[in-house]
Write a protein that holds these residues in place. Structure first.
Motif, PDB file in Angstrom:
ATOM      1  N   PHE A  84       0.885  -0.830  -0.008  1.00 46.63           N
ATOM      2  CA  PHE A  84      -0.043   0.005  -0.428  1.00 46.63           C
ATOM      3  C   PHE A  84       0.913   1.091   0.372  1.00 46.63           C
ATOM      4  N   LYS A 138       1.476   5.284  -1.363  1.00 49.77           N
ATOM      5  CA  LYS A 138       0.932   6.589  -1.339  1.00 49.77           C
ATOM      6  C   LYS A 138       1.875   7.733  -1.621  1.00 49.77           C
ATOM      7  N   VAL A 185      -8.526   4.157   1.871  1.00 49.37           N
ATOM      8  CA  VAL A 185      -8.473   2.857   1.977  1.00 49.37           C
ATOM      9  C   VAL A 185      -9.960   3.496   2.383  1.00 49.37           C
ATOM     10  N   HIS A 231     -13.098  -1.380   5.728  1.00 51.73           N
ATOM     11  CA  HIS A 231     -13.642  -2.350   5.206  1.00 51.73           C
ATOM     12  C   HIS A 231     -13.197  -3.787   6.069  1.00 51.73           C
ATOM     13  N   ASP A 261     -10.995  -7.026   5.708  1.00 54.19           N
ATOM     14  CA  ASP A 261     -10.982  -8.153   4.869  1.00 54.19           C
ATOM     15  C   ASP A 261     -11.565  -9.354   4.872  1.00 54.19           C
ATOM     16  N   THR A 271      -3.722  -9.954   9.935  1.00 50.64           N
ATOM     17  CA  THR A 271      -2.554  -9.049   8.830  1.00 50.64           C
ATOM     18  C   THR A 271      -1.657  -8.579   9.521  1.00 50.64           C
ATOM     19  N   TRP A 312       0.778  -5.533   9.339  1.00 50.54           N
ATOM     20  CA  TRP A 312       1.288  -4.711   8.179  1.00 50.54           C
ATOM     21  C   TRP A 312       2.727  -3.981   8.545  1.00 50.54           C
ATOM     22  N   LEU A 362      -2.348   3.612   8.528  1.00 48.13           N
ATOM     23  CA  LEU A 362      -3.536   2.974   8.709  1.00 48.13           C
ATOM     24  C   LEU A 362      -4.363   2.848  10.094  1.00 48.13           C
ATOM     25  N   HIS A 390      -3.327  -6.841  12.646  1.00 51.11           N
ATOM     26  CA  HIS A 390      -5.523  -6.592  12.754  1.00 51.11           C
ATOM     27  C   HIS A 390      -5.714  -8.087  12.409  1.00 51.11           C
ATOM     28  N   HIS A 398     -11.046  -1.790   8.518  1.00 48.97           N
ATOM     29  CA  HIS A 398      -9.303  -0.774   8.906  1.00 48.97           C
ATOM     30  C   HIS A 398     -10.080   0.049   7.781  1.00 48.97           C
ATOM     31  N   SER A 405      -7.661   3.570   5.560  1.00 51.11           N
ATOM     32  CA  SER A 405      -6.528   4.194   5.621  1.00 51.11           C
ATOM     33  C   SER A 405      -7.323   6.023   5.208  1.00 51.11           C
ATOM     34  N   ARG A 409       4.056   7.701   1.708  1.00 52.89           N
ATOM     35  CA  ARG A 409       3.763   6.522   2.774  1.00 52.89           C
ATOM     36  C   ARG A 409       3.976   5.357   2.406  1.00 52.89           C
ATOM     37  N   ALA A 430       0.910  -5.059   3.962  1.00 53.71           N
ATOM     38  CA  ALA A 430       0.748  -6.321   4.590  1.00 53.71           C
ATOM     39  C   ALA A 430       0.687  -7.478   4.107  1.00 53.71           C
ATOM     40  N   PHE A 483      -0.135 -11.587   5.272  1.00 54.42           N
ATOM     41  CA  PHE A 483      -1.349 -12.054   5.568  1.00 54.42           C
ATOM     42  C   PHE A 483      -1.423 -13.774   5.901  1.00 54.42           C
TER      43      PHE A 483
HETATM   44  O1  LIG Z   1      -2.121   0.340   3.946  1.00 58.66           O
HETATM   45  C1  LIG Z   1      -3.302   1.351   4.236  1.00 58.66           C
HETATM   46  O2  LIG Z   1      -3.693   2.157   3.962  1.00 58.66           O
HETATM   47  C2  LIG Z   1      -4.798  -0.245   4.333  1.00 58.66           C
HETATM   48  C3  LIG Z   1      -4.427  -1.261   4.543  1.00 58.66           C
HETATM   49  C4  LIG Z   1      -5.157  -2.533   4.539  1.00 58.66           C
HETATM   50  O3  LIG Z   1      -6.087  -1.975   3.868  1.00 58.66           O
HETATM   51  C5  LIG Z   1      -4.400  -3.814   4.952  1.00 58.66           C
HETATM   52  O4  LIG Z   1      -3.391  -3.912   4.824  1.00 58.66           O
HETATM   53  O5  LIG Z   1      -5.999  -4.711   4.691  1.00 58.66           O
END
Ligand SMILES: O=C(O)CCC(=O)C(=O)O
Length: 275
Positions: free
Chosen positions: A92, A94, A102, A105, A107, A120, A122, A135, A186, A192, A194, A203, A207, A209
């Motif tokens: 992710f 930016k 984001v 939502h 997952d 997850t 991150w 996040l 998380h 979650h 962002s 940034r 992530a 999983f």
């Molecule tokens: O990094 C982000 O801005 C969102 C990350 C996210 O949605 C995730 O880790 O599932």
């Protein structure tokens, strides 16, 4: 310093649905990873958010090594036990002053796993904070069911389908403030998202999983990688691993996984929960 969780941390995670911060790699290593990401975009002439998705660990050995590092797995083990599989990895990134966001939502509504035990990690490659769109999580949201998501396909939403929860009150959201090389954890049901990056600099985070091997995809066989312990269940096929950066079979598998997700083939449990 070990990241083995204490009983207090495990209880906190079970109650709140998140934990942070932990250190994955030194800051200098995180900086080298950022250079790699920049170089990747230069060579491939793409936005990494459109490539290093779903199975990003198949792109390069260093991403796989990070996903397999004891610093992360020691913490994950406290939550799902000694047998751990890597189900996927997504970047992710930016840009400075990037309007990308984001949406809130879960997952769990999209992973299609049973039971819902995915965790997850991150990992921040740059600093990640309120100003640059870190996040954020909604504590305790993991204790309920999968909630209905609306698929907005909004242009600046970094999620492929813009899947969004309607959250009336986000005043209790917690921001994962992380230094480069640190990570947060998380649960897959923890809501979650962002916000935009309002700073001048980029940034970036990955992530990763993780699931216990007894978790499976009721919709069909998929691939995952055993990263610690034993797989006594055999629910998962194996991913082709990268021997070097952009190793063709592994790289093709990564692009295929992202394309399938983006195009909707991987939409499984979401079917039941999406309105
Ligand atoms: O990094 C982000 O801005 C969102 C990350 C996210 O949605 C995730 O880790 O599932």
């Amino acid at each position: 310093m070990s990241n083995h969780l204490t009983t207090v941390q495990i209880a906190q995670f079970n109650q709140e649905g998140w934990l942070a911060p932990f250190r994955a790699i030194p800051e200098a290593e995180a900086a080298r990873a950022v250079d790699w990401v920049d170089e990747y975009e230069r060579i491939h002439q793409v936005n990494v958010n459109r490539h290093l998705k779903i199975k990003a660990h198949l792109a390069a050995p260093w991403i796989l090594a990070l996903a397999q590092s004891d610093n992360i797995l020691d913490a994950v083990e406290g939550l799902i036990g000694p047998d751990i599989m890597l189900f996927g990895a997504s970047i992710f990134a930016k840009a400075g002053q990037d309007q990308s966001f984001v949406s809130w939502h879960q997952d769990s509504a999209y992973f299609g796993l049973e039971p819902h035990e995915e965790i997850t990690a991150w990992v921040a490659l740059t600093a990640s904070n309120e100003a640059n769109g870190a996040l954020q999580v909604l504590p305790r949201s993991h204790t309920g069911p999968d909630l209905p998501h609306i698929e907005t396909y909004a242009a600046n939403n970094m999620l492929a389908r813009g899947q969004s929860l309607t959250i009336e009150d986000e005043s209790h959201a917690v921001t994962m403030n992380l230094a480069p090389g640190e990570f947060s954890l998380h649960h897959e049901r923890t809501a979650h998202g962002s916000k935009q990056n309002n700073t001048a600099t980029r940034r970036i985070g990955f992530a990763f999983f993780y699931i216990p091997p007894h978790a499976q995809c009721p919709a069909g066989r998929r691939t995952a990688l055993l990263v610690r312990g034993q797989d006594k269940y055999g629910h998962w096929d194996r991913d082709p691993l990268p021997r070097y950066d952009f190793d063709p079979p592994a790289y093709a598998a990564m692009l295929q996984a992202w394309g399938a997700y983006r195009d909707g083939e991987v939409k499984q449990a979401a079917h039941a929960t999406t309105i």
